[in-house]
Design an enzyme around this catalytic site. Structure first.
Site, PDB file in Angstrom:
ATOM      1  N   CYS A 146       0.859  -1.182   0.000  1.00  0.00           N
ATOM      2  CA  CYS A 146       0.000   0.000   0.000  1.00  0.00           C
ATOM      3  C   CYS A 146       0.894   1.231   0.000  1.00  0.00           C
ATOM      4  O   CYS A 146       2.097   1.120  -0.210  1.00  0.00           O
ATOM      5  CB  CYS A 146      -0.994  -0.005   1.154  1.00  0.00           C
ATOM      6  SG  CYS A 146      -0.303   0.278   2.799  1.00  0.00           S
ATOM      7  N   ASN A 168       2.456   1.735   4.155  1.00  0.00           N
ATOM      8  CA  ASN A 168       2.705   0.510   4.925  1.00  0.00           C
ATOM      9  C   ASN A 168       2.387   0.697   6.406  1.00  0.00           C
ATOM     10  O   ASN A 168       3.065   0.163   7.276  1.00  0.00           O
ATOM     11  CB  ASN A 168       4.147   0.039   4.716  1.00  0.00           C
ATOM     12  CG  ASN A 168       4.418  -1.377   5.222  1.00  0.00           C
ATOM     13  OD1 ASN A 168       5.503  -1.653   5.704  1.00  0.00           O
ATOM     14  ND2 ASN A 168       3.463  -2.274   5.125  1.00  0.00           N
ATOM     15  N   CYS A 176      -1.393   1.195   7.217  1.00  0.00           N
ATOM     16  CA  CYS A 176      -2.835   0.957   7.375  1.00  0.00           C
ATOM     17  C   CYS A 176      -3.250  -0.369   6.747  1.00  0.00           C
ATOM     18  O   CYS A 176      -3.449  -1.358   7.436  1.00  0.00           O
ATOM     19  CB  CYS A 176      -3.651   2.096   6.760  1.00  0.00           C
ATOM     20  SG  CYS A 176      -3.518   3.661   7.635  1.00  0.00           S
ATOM     21  N   ARG A 177      -3.367  -0.372   5.429  1.00  0.00           N
ATOM     22  CA  ARG A 177      -3.925  -1.534   4.733  1.00  0.00           C
ATOM     23  C   ARG A 177      -2.976  -2.716   4.665  1.00  0.00           C
ATOM     24  O   ARG A 177      -3.349  -3.838   5.020  1.00  0.00           O
ATOM     25  CB  ARG A 177      -4.353  -1.130   3.320  1.00  0.00           C
ATOM     26  CG  ARG A 177      -5.470  -0.111   3.313  1.00  0.00           C
ATOM     27  CD  ARG A 177      -5.718   0.451   1.934  1.00  0.00           C
ATOM     28  NE  ARG A 177      -4.590   1.299   1.537  1.00  0.00           N
ATOM     29  CZ  ARG A 177      -4.464   1.875   0.352  1.00  0.00           C
ATOM     30  NH1 ARG A 177      -5.382   1.669  -0.571  1.00  0.00           N
ATOM     31  NH2 ARG A 177      -3.427   2.644   0.078  1.00  0.00           N
ATOM     32  N   SER A 178      -1.773  -2.511   4.172  1.00  0.00           N
ATOM     33  CA  SER A 178      -0.888  -3.663   3.946  1.00  0.00           C
ATOM     34  C   SER A 178      -0.470  -4.376   5.231  1.00  0.00           C
ATOM     35  O   SER A 178      -0.446  -5.611   5.248  1.00  0.00           O
ATOM     36  CB  SER A 178       0.318  -3.289   3.087  1.00  0.00           C
ATOM     37  OG  SER A 178       1.084  -2.265   3.658  1.00  0.00           O
ATOM     38  N   ASP A 210      -8.207   3.576   0.987  1.00  0.00           N
ATOM     39  CA  ASP A 210      -7.288   3.946   2.054  1.00  0.00           C
ATOM     40  C   ASP A 210      -8.094   4.566   3.198  1.00  0.00           C
ATOM     41  O   ASP A 210      -8.710   5.619   3.021  1.00  0.00           O
ATOM     42  CB  ASP A 210      -6.259   4.943   1.542  1.00  0.00           C
ATOM     43  CG  ASP A 210      -5.124   5.177   2.509  1.00  0.00           C
ATOM     44  OD1 ASP A 210      -5.261   4.830   3.711  1.00  0.00           O
ATOM     45  OD2 ASP A 210      -4.087   5.723   2.078  1.00  0.00           O
TER      46      ASP A 210
END
Length: 152
Positions: free
Chosen positions: A7, A10, A12-14, A123
């Protein structure tokens, strides 16, 4: 199987996707290497966003010790699949691809549950906690598909 989630920062999402898949493969006794990375250096070396940590914790996943790192060219050599969260991440990874082999490893994470859609994991950084719950659910379904494919 060696999988890298990518993402923007690195945080939040990943790292959340990394935590989800690590828990799932552990539960099923599947061996694999699962990591995450980002493209923007703003958060390099930092721990995940507290909202990602809290969302993961609500699902008995601990990502608090993860530290953000940048995507590197060596990631093409070290991973079998590189799963991105959105179009910008896809463009960033593909811009760094050295050849067809590198490009063949890259896909949108949500293509695993809606093939060819190139749907994005939004995001949640600028929103509230509900956005983190929403992306968790999306990534959880995609990680279920990864596990199903690995078991077959």
């Amino acid at each position: 199987m060696k999988i890298l989630f990518v993402c923007l920062g690195n945080i939040c999402r990943s790292p959340l996707a990394e935590g989800i898949l690590k828990k799932k493969i552990e539960e099923y006794g599947i061996s694999g290497i699962i990591h995450s990375a980002g493209f923007e250096p703003y958060h390099e070396g930092q721990h995940p966003d507290p909202r990602s940590v809290a969302t993961a914790k609500n699902h008995d996943i601990d990502i608090s010790g993860k530290t953000a790192r940048l995507f590197t060219l060596e990631d093409f050599d070290n991973y079998d699949k590189i799963l991105v969260m959105d179009a910008m991440n896809y463009a960033d990874v593909m811009r760094n691809a050295r050849n067809g082999s590198d490009r063949s490893k890259v896909d949108y994470l949500l293509n695993l549950i809606n093939e060819g859609s190139d749907d994005e994991v939004p995001d949640p950084y600028y929103g509230g906690p509900s956005g983190f719950d929403k992306v968790f659910d999306m990534m959880d379904r995609a990680c279920d598909r990864i596990v199903k494919d690995l078991l077959n």
